[in-house]
Design a protein around this motif. Sequence first.
Motif, PDB file in Angstrom:
ATOM      1  N   LEU A 284     -22.104  26.245 -42.262  1.00 17.23           N
ATOM      2  CA  LEU A 284     -23.216  26.507 -41.354  1.00 17.23           C
ATOM      3  C   LEU A 284     -24.202  27.501 -41.973  1.00 17.23           C
ATOM      4  CD1 LEU A 284     -21.291  26.686 -37.958  1.00 17.23           C
ATOM      5  CD2 LEU A 284     -22.996  24.954 -38.598  1.00 17.23           C
ATOM      6  N   ALA A 285     -23.692  28.506 -42.678  1.00 19.74           N
ATOM      7  CA  ALA A 285     -24.584  29.452 -43.352  1.00 19.74           C
ATOM      8  C   ALA A 285     -25.448  28.737 -44.373  1.00 19.74           C
ATOM      9  CB  ALA A 285     -23.773  30.553 -44.023  1.00 19.74           C
ATOM     10  N   CYS A 286     -24.843  27.842 -45.142  1.00 17.92           N
ATOM     11  CA  CYS A 286     -25.611  27.103 -46.139  1.00 17.92           C
ATOM     12  C   CYS A 286     -26.682  26.246 -45.480  1.00 17.92           C
ATOM     13  CB  CYS A 286     -24.680  26.230 -46.982  1.00 17.92           C
ATOM     14  SG  CYS A 286     -23.654  27.147 -48.149  1.00 17.92           S
ATOM     15  N   ARG A 287     -26.343  25.585 -44.397  1.00 14.03           N
ATOM     16  CA  ARG A 287     -27.321  24.744 -43.718  1.00 14.03           C
ATOM     17  C   ARG A 287     -28.445  25.587 -43.104  1.00 14.03           C
ATOM     18  NH1 ARG A 287     -26.267  19.514 -42.386  1.00 14.03           N
ATOM     19  NH2 ARG A 287     -28.498  19.598 -41.876  1.00 14.03           N
ATOM     20  N   LEU A 288     -28.086  26.732 -42.537  1.00 14.35           N
ATOM     21  CA  LEU A 288     -29.108  27.599 -41.955  1.00 14.35           C
ATOM     22  C   LEU A 288     -30.050  28.164 -43.010  1.00 14.35           C
ATOM     23  CD1 LEU A 288     -26.915  29.502 -39.348  1.00 14.35           C
ATOM     24  CD2 LEU A 288     -28.813  27.965 -38.806  1.00 14.35           C
ATOM     25  N   SER A 289     -29.565  28.297 -44.233  1.00 13.48           N
ATOM     26  CA  SER A 289     -30.416  28.841 -45.306  1.00 13.48           C
ATOM     27  C   SER A 289     -31.521  27.879 -45.703  1.00 13.48           C
ATOM     28  CB  SER A 289     -29.567  29.165 -46.539  1.00 13.48           C
ATOM     29  OG  SER A 289     -29.229  27.983 -47.261  1.00 13.48           O
ATOM     30  N   GLY A 290     -31.297  26.584 -45.518  1.00 11.95           N
ATOM     31  CA  GLY A 290     -32.264  25.585 -45.953  1.00 11.95           C
ATOM     32  C   GLY A 290     -32.239  25.309 -47.440  1.00 11.95           C
ATOM     33  N   LEU A 291     -31.354  25.969 -48.170  1.00 15.39           N
ATOM     34  CA  LEU A 291     -31.271  25.784 -49.619  1.00 15.39           C
ATOM     35  C   LEU A 291     -30.394  24.576 -49.944  1.00 15.39           C
ATOM     36  CD1 LEU A 291     -30.691  29.528 -50.573  1.00 15.39           C
ATOM     37  CD2 LEU A 291     -32.830  28.227 -50.859  1.00 15.39           C
TER      38      LEU A 291
ATOM     39  N   ALA B 287     -23.157  34.400 -46.478  1.00 15.08           N
ATOM     40  CA  ALA B 287     -24.342  34.422 -45.624  1.00 15.08           C
ATOM     41  C   ALA B 287     -25.372  35.424 -46.137  1.00 15.08           C
ATOM     42  CB  ALA B 287     -23.952  34.744 -44.187  1.00 15.08           C
ATOM     43  N   GLU B 288     -24.905  36.599 -46.543  1.00 12.57           N
ATOM     44  CA  GLU B 288     -25.841  37.617 -47.035  1.00 12.57           C
ATOM     45  C   GLU B 288     -26.478  37.196 -48.362  1.00 12.57           C
ATOM     46  OE1 GLU B 288     -27.026  39.872 -45.373  1.00 12.57           O
ATOM     47  OE2 GLU B 288     -25.574  40.462 -43.852  1.00 12.57           O
ATOM     48  N   TYR B 289     -25.708  36.570 -49.224  1.00 14.82           N
ATOM     49  CA  TYR B 289     -26.260  36.094 -50.493  1.00 14.82           C
ATOM     50  C   TYR B 289     -27.347  35.049 -50.242  1.00 14.82           C
ATOM     51  CZ  TYR B 289     -26.479  33.958 -55.138  1.00 14.82           C
ATOM     52  OH  TYR B 289     -26.903  33.460 -56.353  1.00 14.82           O
ATOM     53  N   LEU B 290     -27.058  34.138 -49.326  1.00 17.12           N
ATOM     54  CA  LEU B 290     -28.047  33.108 -49.009  1.00 17.12           C
ATOM     55  C   LEU B 290     -29.286  33.718 -48.356  1.00 17.12           C
ATOM     56  CD1 LEU B 290     -25.544  30.457 -47.624  1.00 17.12           C
ATOM     57  CD2 LEU B 290     -26.820  30.298 -49.780  1.00 17.12           C
ATOM     58  N   TRP B 291     -29.086  34.741 -47.520  1.00 11.93           N
ATOM     59  CA  TRP B 291     -30.227  35.419 -46.907  1.00 11.93           C
ATOM     60  C   TRP B 291     -31.094  36.097 -47.967  1.00 11.93           C
ATOM     61  CZ3 TRP B 291     -33.154  35.874 -42.728  1.00 11.93           C
ATOM     62  CH2 TRP B 291     -33.957  37.001 -42.588  1.00 11.93           C
ATOM     63  N   GLU B 292     -30.468  36.703 -48.957  1.00 11.80           N
ATOM     64  CA  GLU B 292     -31.227  37.322 -50.037  1.00 11.80           C
ATOM     65  C   GLU B 292     -32.055  36.282 -50.794  1.00 11.80           C
ATOM     66  OE1 GLU B 292     -31.592  40.456 -50.792  1.00 11.80           O
ATOM     67  OE2 GLU B 292     -30.143  41.300 -49.386  1.00 11.80           O
ATOM     68  N   ARG B 293     -31.505  35.099 -50.944  1.00 14.66           N
ATOM     69  CA  ARG B 293     -32.226  34.031 -51.627  1.00 14.66           C
ATOM     70  C   ARG B 293     -33.288  33.395 -50.742  1.00 14.66           C
ATOM     71  NH1 ARG B 293     -29.382  29.622 -55.143  1.00 14.66           N
ATOM     72  NH2 ARG B 293     -31.607  29.188 -55.177  1.00 14.66           N
ATOM     73  N   ALA B 294     -33.061  33.392 -49.431  1.00 17.17           N
ATOM     74  CA  ALA B 294     -34.000  32.750 -48.508  1.00 17.17           C
ATOM     75  C   ALA B 294     -34.205  33.652 -47.292  1.00 17.17           C
ATOM     76  CB  ALA B 294     -33.475  31.382 -48.091  1.00 17.17           C
ATOM     77  N   PRO B 295     -34.905  34.794 -47.466  1.00 20.65           N
ATOM     78  CA  PRO B 295     -35.005  35.782 -46.394  1.00 20.65           C
ATOM     79  C   PRO B 295     -35.816  35.326 -45.188  1.00 20.65           C
ATOM     80  CG  PRO B 295     -36.345  36.423 -48.271  1.00 20.65           C
ATOM     81  CD  PRO B 295     -35.512  35.271 -48.730  1.00 20.65           C
ATOM     82  N   GLY B 296     -36.520  34.242 -45.293  1.00 18.12           N
ATOM     83  CA  GLY B 296     -37.240  33.729 -44.137  1.00 18.12           C
ATOM     84  C   GLY B 296     -36.481  32.648 -43.407  1.00 18.12           C
ATOM     85  N   SER B 297     -35.240  32.456 -43.777  1.00 18.05           N
ATOM     86  CA  SER B 297     -34.453  31.342 -43.233  1.00 18.05           C
ATOM     87  C   SER B 297     -33.899  31.681 -41.859  1.00 18.05           C
ATOM     88  CB  SER B 297     -33.301  30.997 -44.186  1.00 18.05           C
ATOM     89  OG  SER B 297     -32.326  32.027 -44.187  1.00 18.05           O
ATOM     90  N   ALA B 298     -33.166  30.715 -41.298  1.00 20.19           N
ATOM     91  CA  ALA B 298     -32.617  30.856 -39.945  1.00 20.19           C
ATOM     92  C   ALA B 298     -31.273  31.573 -39.914  1.00 20.19           C
ATOM     93  CB  ALA B 298     -32.477  29.475 -39.306  1.00 20.19           C
TER      94      ALA B 298
END
Length: 229
Positions: free
Chosen positions: A20-27, A71-82
């Motif tokens: 779910l974290a990966c999907r929310l990142s949009g990456l 989740a935090e790593y993905l947020w750092e890569r995509a800080p505007g994500s969901a």
Amino acid sequence: MMRLIVGGKWSSSWTMRGWLACRLSGLPFEAETLFLSRPDSKAALAKISPTGLIPLLIDGDFQVTDTLAIAEYLWERAPGSAIWPQAMRARTAARMSAAEMHAHFAELRAALPMNLVKRWPIANGVPSNVKLLARPGVAPQVARVQESWRQTRAAWGAGGPYLFGAAFNFADAMWAPMASRFRTYSVAIAPDAQAYCDAVLAHPLVAEWVAGAEAQAREIGWDACAAFP
């Protein structure tokens, strides 16, 4: 492209959260399944995961273990994500909620293991969940889960069915397996908590994971999956 190593979809709560974290990142990413119950699973996992645990996110030569860290790593890569709310205080509150789920409720999780294809009561109309819910520590933790949702929604949930209103974020993703447990084991909860569970389980990403779990269980053998653990 990033790779996410996941376990069996019907029973692996932490890999559900990682996905779910990966999907929310949009990456872009690819999910690879490593079933943990097979004779060679432990050796196969030891070759790729420094902790011997999943989920594991692999980004080139970099490995990220632990769902919150993913989740935090993905947020750092995509800080505007969901993954998290955009406002700082709301984002902090979402992290607090996710961290409570991450750190607590061990007795509840042990008594009611996640299984997306099982439903209780299951035998001759006997309410099989009674003994599970009577285990030490379980009832207070069921109550605390509901209170945690209630407190977060009271502060941040105006305007929508999720913890932070209209937008489903990673805090909701962290609680999604708990919502599924309450459904699997027919746990009686307050109407507001039930409404939140229903909203989380109906979210398109959660529904997609559950549909994948059901398809996987049909391939492996539904009865065997429903009997686990």
